[in-house]
Design an enzyme around this catalytic site. Structure first.
Site, PDB file in Angstrom:
ATOM      1  N   ASP A   1      35.598  43.060  41.532  1.00 28.43           N
ATOM      2  CA  ASP A   1      35.994  44.777  40.578  1.00 28.43           C
ATOM      3  C   ASP A   1      36.502  44.096  39.731  1.00 28.43           C
ATOM      4  O   ASP A   1      36.895  42.676  39.373  1.00 28.43           O
ATOM      5  CB  ASP A   1      36.845  44.493  41.917  1.00 28.43           C
ATOM      6  CG  ASP A   1      36.133  45.519  42.766  1.00 28.43           C
ATOM      7  OD1 ASP A   1      34.855  45.062  42.915  1.00 28.43           O
ATOM      8  OD2 ASP A   1      37.056  45.143  44.039  1.00 28.43           O
TER       9      ASP A   1
ATOM     10  N   ARG B   1      41.895  41.461  49.592  1.00 27.82           N
ATOM     11  CA  ARG B   1      42.909  42.835  49.293  1.00 27.82           C
ATOM     12  C   ARG B   1      43.909  43.660  50.897  1.00 27.82           C
ATOM     13  O   ARG B   1      44.515  43.228  50.113  1.00 27.82           O
ATOM     14  CB  ARG B   1      42.131  42.878  47.894  1.00 27.82           C
ATOM     15  CG  ARG B   1      42.524  42.409  46.452  1.00 27.82           C
ATOM     16  CD  ARG B   1      41.460  43.395  45.819  1.00 27.82           C
ATOM     17  NE  ARG B   1      42.281  44.546  45.536  1.00 27.82           N
ATOM     18  CZ  ARG B   1      42.335  45.486  44.864  1.00 27.82           C
ATOM     19  NH1 ARG B   1      40.556  46.062  44.156  1.00 27.82           N
ATOM     20  NH2 ARG B   1      42.623  47.010  44.784  1.00 27.82           N
TER      21      ARG B   1
ATOM     22  N   ARG C   1      29.922  39.875  42.377  1.00 25.18           N
ATOM     23  CA  ARG C   1      30.878  41.200  41.687  1.00 25.18           C
ATOM     24  C   ARG C   1      32.076  41.377  41.264  1.00 25.18           C
ATOM     25  O   ARG C   1      32.017  42.973  42.221  1.00 25.18           O
ATOM     26  CB  ARG C   1      29.792  42.636  41.549  1.00 25.18           C
ATOM     27  CG  ARG C   1      28.200  42.613  41.951  1.00 25.18           C
ATOM     28  CD  ARG C   1      27.745  43.289  41.559  1.00 25.18           C
ATOM     29  NE  ARG C   1      25.643  43.379  41.527  1.00 25.18           N
ATOM     30  CZ  ARG C   1      25.717  44.348  41.405  1.00 25.18           C
ATOM     31  NH1 ARG C   1      25.110  45.347  42.043  1.00 25.18           N
ATOM     32  NH2 ARG C   1      24.168  44.228  41.424  1.00 25.18           N
TER      33      ARG C   1
END
Length: 257
Positions: free
Chosen positions: A52, A202, A50
Protein backbone atom coordinates in the site's frame (compact mmCIF):
# COMPACT_ATOMS: atom_id res chain seq x y z
CA UNK A 1 11.55 -14.42 -24.11
CA UNK A 2 13.99 -14.84 -21.21
CA UNK A 3 12.44 -14.30 -17.78
CA UNK A 4 14.20 -12.53 -14.92
CA UNK A 5 13.42 -12.32 -11.22
CA UNK A 6 14.21 -9.01 -9.52
CA UNK A 7 14.66 -8.48 -5.79
CA UNK A 8 13.71 -4.88 -5.09
CA UNK A 9 13.95 -2.60 -2.09
CA UNK A 10 12.24 0.76 -1.85
CA UNK A 11 11.20 3.60 0.38
CA UNK A 12 7.45 3.76 -0.11
CA UNK A 13 7.06 7.33 1.13
CA UNK A 14 6.69 9.10 -2.24
CA UNK A 15 4.58 6.37 -3.86
CA UNK A 16 0.90 5.53 -3.94
CA UNK A 17 1.90 1.90 -3.43
CA UNK A 18 3.38 -0.84 -5.60
CA UNK A 19 0.62 -1.06 -8.21
CA UNK A 20 0.80 1.14 -11.28
CA UNK A 21 -1.78 3.95 -11.38
CA UNK A 22 -2.46 6.36 -14.22
CA UNK A 23 -2.28 9.57 -12.20
CA UNK A 24 -0.18 8.64 -9.16
CA UNK A 25 3.49 7.66 -8.72
CA UNK A 26 3.97 3.95 -8.04
CA UNK A 27 6.90 1.59 -7.55
CA UNK A 28 5.72 -0.63 -10.39
CA UNK A 29 5.57 2.41 -12.65
CA UNK A 30 9.12 3.41 -11.72
CA UNK A 31 10.51 -0.08 -12.45
CA UNK A 32 8.60 -0.38 -15.71
CA UNK A 33 9.88 3.03 -16.86
CA UNK A 34 13.43 1.89 -16.15
CA UNK A 35 12.83 -1.33 -18.10
CA UNK A 36 11.44 0.67 -21.03
CA UNK A 37 14.75 2.52 -21.26
CA UNK A 38 16.41 -0.83 -21.93
CA UNK A 39 13.82 -2.40 -24.24
CA UNK A 40 10.69 -0.95 -25.80
CA UNK A 41 7.32 -2.66 -25.38
CA UNK A 42 8.31 -4.55 -22.21
CA UNK A 43 5.27 -6.45 -20.88
CA UNK A 44 3.86 -5.46 -17.51
CA UNK A 45 5.81 -6.88 -14.59
CA UNK A 46 4.27 -9.00 -11.82
CA UNK A 47 5.17 -8.76 -8.12
CA UNK A 48 4.90 -11.01 -5.08
CA UNK A 49 2.67 -8.53 -3.26
CA UNK A 50 0.98 -5.18 -3.79
CA UNK A 51 2.18 -2.98 -0.96
CA UNK A 52 0.00 0.00 0.00
CA UNK A 53 0.90 3.68 -0.09
CA UNK A 54 3.70 4.49 2.35
CA UNK A 55 4.72 0.85 2.85
CA UNK A 56 8.37 -0.01 2.24
CA UNK A 57 10.19 -3.10 0.99
CA UNK A 58 13.47 -4.79 1.80
CA UNK A 59 12.86 -7.77 -0.46
CA UNK A 60 9.95 -7.32 -2.86
CA UNK A 61 10.22 -9.74 -5.78
CA UNK A 62 9.00 -9.12 -9.33
CA UNK A 63 9.54 -10.88 -12.63
CA UNK A 64 9.77 -9.57 -16.17
CA UNK A 65 10.18 -10.99 -19.67
CA UNK A 66 12.73 -9.36 -21.97
CA UNK A 67 13.78 -10.03 -25.55
CA UNK A 68 17.50 -9.71 -24.91
CA UNK A 69 19.48 -12.38 -23.08
CA UNK A 70 20.84 -10.12 -20.34
CA UNK A 71 23.57 -10.97 -17.89
CA UNK A 72 21.65 -10.67 -14.57
CA UNK A 73 24.31 -8.51 -12.92
CA UNK A 74 24.41 -6.09 -15.85
CA UNK A 75 20.61 -5.96 -15.98
CA UNK A 76 20.43 -4.99 -12.30
CA UNK A 77 23.08 -2.30 -12.77
CA UNK A 78 21.33 -0.87 -15.83
CA UNK A 79 17.99 -0.75 -14.04
CA UNK A 80 19.51 0.97 -11.02
CA UNK A 81 21.01 3.61 -13.30
CA UNK A 82 17.63 4.36 -14.86
CA UNK A 83 15.75 4.21 -11.55
CA UNK A 84 17.59 7.26 -10.23
CA UNK A 85 16.53 9.44 -8.47
CA UNK A 86 13.59 7.33 -7.26
CA UNK A 87 14.23 5.59 -3.89
CA UNK A 88 14.05 2.17 -5.55
CA UNK A 89 16.91 -0.30 -5.97
CA UNK A 90 17.30 -3.71 -7.60
CA UNK A 91 19.50 -5.54 -5.09
CA UNK A 92 19.56 -8.89 -6.93
CA UNK A 93 18.62 -10.29 -10.32
CA UNK A 94 18.40 -13.89 -11.54
CA UNK A 95 17.47 -15.70 -14.74
CA UNK A 96 14.49 -17.98 -14.07
CA UNK A 97 12.36 -20.45 -16.01
CA UNK A 98 9.05 -19.63 -17.63
CA UNK A 99 7.28 -21.53 -14.85
CA UNK A 100 8.47 -18.99 -12.26
CA UNK A 101 5.89 -16.41 -11.20
CA UNK A 102 6.74 -13.81 -8.56
CA UNK A 103 3.29 -14.06 -6.99
CA UNK A 104 2.06 -17.58 -7.61
CA UNK A 105 5.37 -19.38 -7.03
CA UNK A 106 5.83 -17.81 -3.58
CA UNK A 107 5.28 -20.11 -0.59
CA UNK A 108 5.69 -17.46 2.10
CA UNK A 109 5.85 -13.73 2.64
CA UNK A 110 7.69 -12.07 5.51
CA UNK A 111 6.88 -8.63 6.90
CA UNK A 112 8.69 -6.43 9.39
CA UNK A 113 6.98 -3.67 11.34
CA UNK A 114 9.04 -1.10 13.27
CA UNK A 115 7.38 0.67 16.21
CA UNK A 116 9.32 3.27 18.21
CA UNK A 117 8.29 4.31 21.70
CA UNK A 118 9.72 7.65 22.82
CA UNK A 119 8.58 11.20 23.61
CA UNK A 120 10.97 13.11 21.34
CA UNK A 121 10.07 13.07 17.64
CA UNK A 122 12.21 10.75 15.53
CA UNK A 123 14.44 12.45 12.99
CA UNK A 124 16.58 9.93 11.07
CA UNK A 125 13.74 7.39 10.95
CA UNK A 126 11.01 9.84 10.10
CA UNK A 127 8.58 8.15 7.71
CA UNK A 128 10.25 4.78 8.34
CA UNK A 129 8.71 3.87 11.71
CA UNK A 130 5.46 4.29 13.60
CA UNK A 131 6.12 6.37 16.71
CA UNK A 132 4.09 6.47 19.92
CA UNK A 133 4.88 8.76 22.83
CA UNK A 134 4.16 6.33 25.68
CA UNK A 135 6.03 3.27 27.00
CA UNK A 136 5.11 -0.22 25.89
CA UNK A 137 5.49 -3.56 27.66
CA UNK A 138 6.97 -6.37 25.57
CA UNK A 139 5.77 -9.46 27.47
CA UNK A 140 2.02 -8.76 27.24
CA UNK A 141 2.32 -8.13 23.49
CA UNK A 142 4.18 -11.42 23.06
CA UNK A 143 1.51 -13.23 25.06
CA UNK A 144 -1.27 -11.69 22.98
CA UNK A 145 0.48 -12.51 19.71
CA UNK A 146 0.37 -16.23 20.50
CA UNK A 147 -3.42 -16.21 20.18
CA UNK A 148 -3.07 -15.18 16.53
CA UNK A 149 -0.79 -18.04 15.46
CA UNK A 150 -2.19 -20.86 13.37
CA UNK A 151 -5.15 -21.17 11.05
CA UNK A 152 -8.06 -18.84 11.83
CA UNK A 153 -10.87 -16.83 10.36
CA UNK A 154 -9.21 -13.40 10.49
CA UNK A 155 -12.29 -11.34 9.61
CA UNK A 156 -11.59 -9.08 12.61
CA UNK A 157 -8.19 -8.14 11.19
CA UNK A 158 -9.28 -7.78 7.58
CA UNK A 159 -9.95 -4.46 5.83
CA UNK A 160 -13.54 -3.99 4.77
CA UNK A 161 -12.42 -3.56 1.14
CA UNK A 162 -10.25 -6.70 1.14
CA UNK A 163 -10.74 -8.68 -2.06
CA UNK A 164 -9.47 -12.05 -0.79
CA UNK A 165 -11.85 -14.93 -1.47
CA UNK A 166 -11.74 -16.11 2.14
CA UNK A 167 -10.79 -14.58 5.51
CA UNK A 168 -9.27 -17.90 6.61
CA UNK A 169 -5.47 -17.77 6.66
CA UNK A 170 -2.62 -19.53 8.44
CA UNK A 171 -0.23 -17.32 10.42
CA UNK A 172 3.10 -19.13 10.77
CA UNK A 173 4.99 -16.62 12.93
CA UNK A 174 4.46 -13.36 14.80
CA UNK A 175 7.60 -12.60 16.79
CA UNK A 176 8.11 -9.36 18.73
CA UNK A 177 11.47 -8.14 20.02
CA UNK A 178 12.60 -5.01 21.87
CA UNK A 179 15.74 -3.08 20.91
CA UNK A 180 17.52 -0.03 22.35
CA UNK A 181 16.62 3.25 20.68
CA UNK A 182 17.96 6.70 21.65
CA UNK A 183 15.60 8.13 24.25
CA UNK A 184 13.22 5.18 24.08
CA UNK A 185 12.81 1.70 22.65
CA UNK A 186 12.11 0.08 19.28
CA UNK A 187 9.79 -2.89 18.93
CA UNK A 188 10.11 -5.07 15.86
CA UNK A 189 7.28 -7.32 14.72
CA UNK A 190 8.36 -10.15 12.40
CA UNK A 191 5.35 -11.74 10.70
CA UNK A 192 5.35 -14.72 8.34
CA UNK A 193 2.61 -16.50 6.36
CA UNK A 194 1.94 -17.83 2.90
CA UNK A 195 -0.36 -14.90 2.20
CA UNK A 196 -2.07 -12.06 4.03
CA UNK A 197 -5.38 -10.24 3.99
CA UNK A 198 -5.49 -6.52 3.18
CA UNK A 199 -4.31 -4.52 6.22
CA UNK A 200 -3.87 -7.70 8.25
CA UNK A 201 -0.38 -6.90 9.56
CA UNK A 202 -1.23 -3.28 10.36
CA UNK A 203 -4.38 -4.45 12.15
CA UNK A 204 -2.30 -6.91 14.20
CA UNK A 205 0.26 -4.29 15.20
CA UNK A 206 -2.31 -1.61 16.02
CA UNK A 207 -4.16 -4.05 18.26
CA UNK A 208 -1.02 -5.39 19.93
CA UNK A 209 0.16 -1.83 20.63
CA UNK A 210 -2.98 -1.38 22.74
CA UNK A 211 -1.92 -4.44 24.72
CA UNK A 212 1.61 -3.08 25.19
CA UNK A 213 0.17 0.24 26.37
CA UNK A 214 -2.01 -1.53 28.95
CA UNK A 215 -5.33 -0.54 27.36
CA UNK A 216 -6.07 -4.18 26.41
CA UNK A 217 -5.31 -7.43 28.21
CA UNK A 218 -3.65 -10.16 26.14
CA UNK A 219 -6.84 -12.22 26.38
CA UNK A 220 -8.78 -9.39 24.72
CA UNK A 221 -6.96 -10.20 21.46
CA UNK A 222 -8.31 -13.76 21.63
CA UNK A 223 -11.81 -12.37 22.17
CA UNK A 224 -11.42 -10.00 19.23
CA UNK A 225 -10.19 -12.80 16.96
CA UNK A 226 -13.10 -15.06 17.90
CA UNK A 227 -15.61 -12.24 17.31
CA UNK A 228 -14.91 -12.42 13.55
CA UNK A 229 -16.09 -8.83 13.39
CA UNK A 230 -14.08 -5.90 12.04
CA UNK A 231 -15.54 -3.66 14.74
CA UNK A 232 -13.72 -5.77 17.37
CA UNK A 233 -10.29 -4.86 15.96
CA UNK A 234 -8.04 -2.34 17.65
CA UNK A 235 -6.83 0.76 15.77
CA UNK A 236 -5.15 0.09 12.43
CA UNK A 237 -1.65 1.54 12.64
CA UNK A 238 -0.21 3.79 9.91
CA UNK A 239 1.82 2.31 7.04
CA UNK A 240 5.13 4.05 7.71
CA UNK A 241 6.63 1.29 9.84
CA UNK A 242 5.70 -1.63 7.56
CA UNK A 243 8.22 -3.39 5.30
CA UNK A 244 7.84 -6.34 2.96
CA UNK A 245 10.96 -8.02 4.28
CA UNK A 246 11.19 -11.02 1.99
CA UNK A 247 9.45 -13.64 -0.13
CA UNK A 248 10.12 -17.38 0.02
CA UNK A 249 10.51 -19.64 -3.03
CA UNK A 250 11.62 -23.25 -3.49
CA UNK A 251 14.14 -23.16 -4.97
CA UNK A 252 15.12 -19.60 -4.21
CA UNK A 253 16.10 -17.89 -7.49
CA UNK A 254 18.61 -15.67 -5.71
CA UNK A 255 20.33 -18.50 -3.83
CA UNK A 256 19.46 -17.03 -0.42
CA UNK A 257 18.44 -20.42 0.99
Amino acid sequence: MPRYALKIEYDGTPFSGWQRQADQPSVQGAVERALSRLESDVPSIAAAGRTDAGVHALGQVAHCDLRKDWDPFRLAQALNYHLKPDPVSVVACARVGQDFHARFSAHERRYLFRLVSRRAPVTHDRGLVWQVGHPLALAPMQAAARYLLGRHDFTTFRASLCQAASPVKTLDALEISEHPYPGGAEFRFHVRARSFLHNQVRSFVGTLERVGAGAWAPEDVKTALEARNRAACGPVCPPQGLYLAGVGYDPDPFGDG
